[in-house]
Design a protein around this motif. Structure first.
Motif, short mmCIF file in Angstrom:
data_model
loop_
_atom_site.label_atom_id
_atom_site.label_comp_id
_atom_site.label_asym_id
_atom_site.label_seq_id
_atom_site.Cartn_x
_atom_site.Cartn_y
_atom_site.Cartn_z
N PHE A 1 9.27 44.89 21.32
CA PHE A 1 10.20 44.45 20.27
C PHE A 1 9.93 43.01 19.85
O PHE A 1 10.04 42.66 18.68
CB PHE A 1 11.65 44.62 20.74
CG PHE A 1 12.18 46.01 20.53
CD1 PHE A 1 12.49 46.47 19.27
CD2 PHE A 1 12.34 46.87 21.61
CE1 PHE A 1 12.96 47.75 19.06
CE2 PHE A 1 12.81 48.16 21.42
CZ PHE A 1 13.12 48.61 20.15
N LYS B 1 9.26 47.07 27.11
CA LYS B 1 10.02 47.31 25.89
C LYS B 1 10.37 45.98 25.22
O LYS B 1 10.33 45.86 23.99
CB LYS B 1 11.30 48.09 26.21
CG LYS B 1 11.06 49.50 26.75
CD LYS B 1 12.37 50.21 27.02
CE LYS B 1 12.14 51.62 27.55
NZ LYS B 1 11.50 51.60 28.89
N SER C 1 9.00 53.62 22.84
CA SER C 1 8.26 52.78 21.90
C SER C 1 8.27 53.41 20.52
O SER C 1 8.23 54.63 20.39
CB SER C 1 6.82 52.58 22.36
OG SER C 1 6.04 51.96 21.36
N HIS C 2 8.30 52.56 19.48
CA HIS C 2 8.27 53.07 18.11
C HIS C 2 6.91 53.68 17.77
O HIS C 2 6.77 54.35 16.75
CB HIS C 2 8.61 51.95 17.11
CG HIS C 2 7.60 50.84 17.06
ND1 HIS C 2 7.48 49.90 18.06
CD2 HIS C 2 6.66 50.53 16.14
CE1 HIS C 2 6.52 49.05 17.75
NE2 HIS C 2 5.99 49.41 16.60
N HIS D 1 12.89 53.08 11.69
CA HIS D 1 11.86 53.76 12.48
C HIS D 1 12.09 53.52 13.97
O HIS D 1 12.06 54.46 14.78
CB HIS D 1 10.47 53.26 12.07
CG HIS D 1 9.34 53.89 12.81
ND1 HIS D 1 9.00 55.21 12.67
CD2 HIS D 1 8.48 53.39 13.73
CE1 HIS D 1 7.97 55.49 13.45
NE2 HIS D 1 7.64 54.40 14.11
N CYS D 2 12.34 52.26 14.34
CA CYS D 2 12.61 51.93 15.75
C CYS D 2 13.91 52.57 16.21
O CYS D 2 14.01 53.08 17.33
CB CYS D 2 12.69 50.42 15.92
SG CYS D 2 11.10 49.59 15.83
N HIS E 1 10.90 49.52 9.21
CA HIS E 1 10.62 49.32 10.63
C HIS E 1 11.89 49.41 11.46
O HIS E 1 11.86 49.91 12.59
CB HIS E 1 9.92 47.97 10.84
CG HIS E 1 8.47 47.98 10.50
ND1 HIS E 1 8.02 47.81 9.21
CD2 HIS E 1 7.36 48.17 11.27
CE1 HIS E 1 6.69 47.88 9.20
NE2 HIS E 1 6.28 48.10 10.43
N TRP E 2 13.00 48.92 10.91
CA TRP E 2 14.26 48.98 11.67
C TRP E 2 14.68 50.43 11.90
O TRP E 2 14.97 50.83 13.03
CB TRP E 2 15.37 48.24 10.94
CG TRP E 2 16.65 48.25 11.73
CD1 TRP E 2 17.05 47.36 12.69
CD2 TRP E 2 17.70 49.22 11.65
NE1 TRP E 2 18.27 47.71 13.21
CE2 TRP E 2 18.70 48.85 12.59
CE3 TRP E 2 17.91 50.36 10.87
CZ2 TRP E 2 19.87 49.59 12.77
CZ3 TRP E 2 19.06 51.09 11.06
CH2 TRP E 2 20.03 50.70 12.00
#
Length: 225
Positions: free
Chosen positions: A66, A62, A119-120, A108-109, A105-106
């Motif tokens: 990231f 992880k 995981s995204h 989404h994660c 992206h933020w």
């Protein structure tokens, strides 16, 4: 069993090297396009290598996921900042691209974590055909990310040079300008996908909110009964 040091996993060491190259690139971007471009390009190529290393050595983590994503986002953001200074009339556009890229992206994660995914890239994408195709087809994902980065990289280089000239008489053109025009549609589509990603992630978070509200209402009803 001894605990392994995730920080020293091979894919993460490659990630640190990417960061070092990007720092060098960022430092010389305003003045030395050759060094900046090579450091940026090599860092981008290493982005593909760390994923292969993680799978080959069974060192997917992880932290590595990231680290990889944040490095990508920060690299693009820093390049866009420089482009804003080179092309001030387009500053607002570059700002919008940065905001959409980082925000999409933020969230989404964040939504992936709230859904319990590790995981995204491993969240339920069955409800969105665009994101499902984007994240499950590695060829499309690679071409989209590469084309997007290439467009901004070519914009950067065009501030200094047109690159090698293709001699076609009155139709002669520089290779950097040609690649910039060729990859421009990819950059537009990539920003659109980021917006779709942001919208889908917001829907996921709202669905979690609704589930929590239903659970709380059910608990309240149970207490009253």
């Amino acid at each position: 069993m001894a605990e392994e040091n995730v920080f020293l996993f091979v894919p993460n060491i490659i990630g640190y090297l990417r960061i070092l190259l990007l720092l060098i690139s960022m430092y010389v971007m305003p003045t030395n396009h050759i060094v900046a471009a090579w450091c940026y390009i090599i860092s981008g190529l290493l982005d593909s290598l760390d994923g292969h290393a993680a799978r080959l050595l069974n060192q997917s983590t992880k932290f590595g996921a990231f680290l990889d994503m944040l490095t990508d986002r920060c690299a693009t953001m820093c390049l866009l900042v420089v482009l804003g200074t080179f092309y001030p009339k387009w500053m607002f556009v570059f700002q919008l691209v940065m905001v959409v890229d980082i925000a999409s992206h933020w969230i989404h994660c964040q939504s992936a974590l709230m859904k319990g995914s590790d995981s995204h890239k491993k969240i339920d994408l069955s409800g969105n055909s665009i994101l499902r195709y984007y994240y499950t087809n590695r060829t499309v994902l690679f071409l989209m990310c590469t084309g997007n980065e290439a467009f901004y990289a070519m914009l950067y280089l065009l501030n200094f040079t047109y690159g090698p000239i293709i001699p076609l008489g009155p139709l002669s053109f520089g290779i950097f300008k040609f690649l910039c025009i060729l990859t421009a549609p990819v950059a537009v589509v990539k920003s659109f996908i980021n917006l779709v990603q942001m919208y889908a992630a917001c829907l996921n978070v709202v669905s979690i909110d609704n589930d929590d509200r239903r659970k709380n209402e059910f608990k309240s009803e149970m207490k009253m009964s």
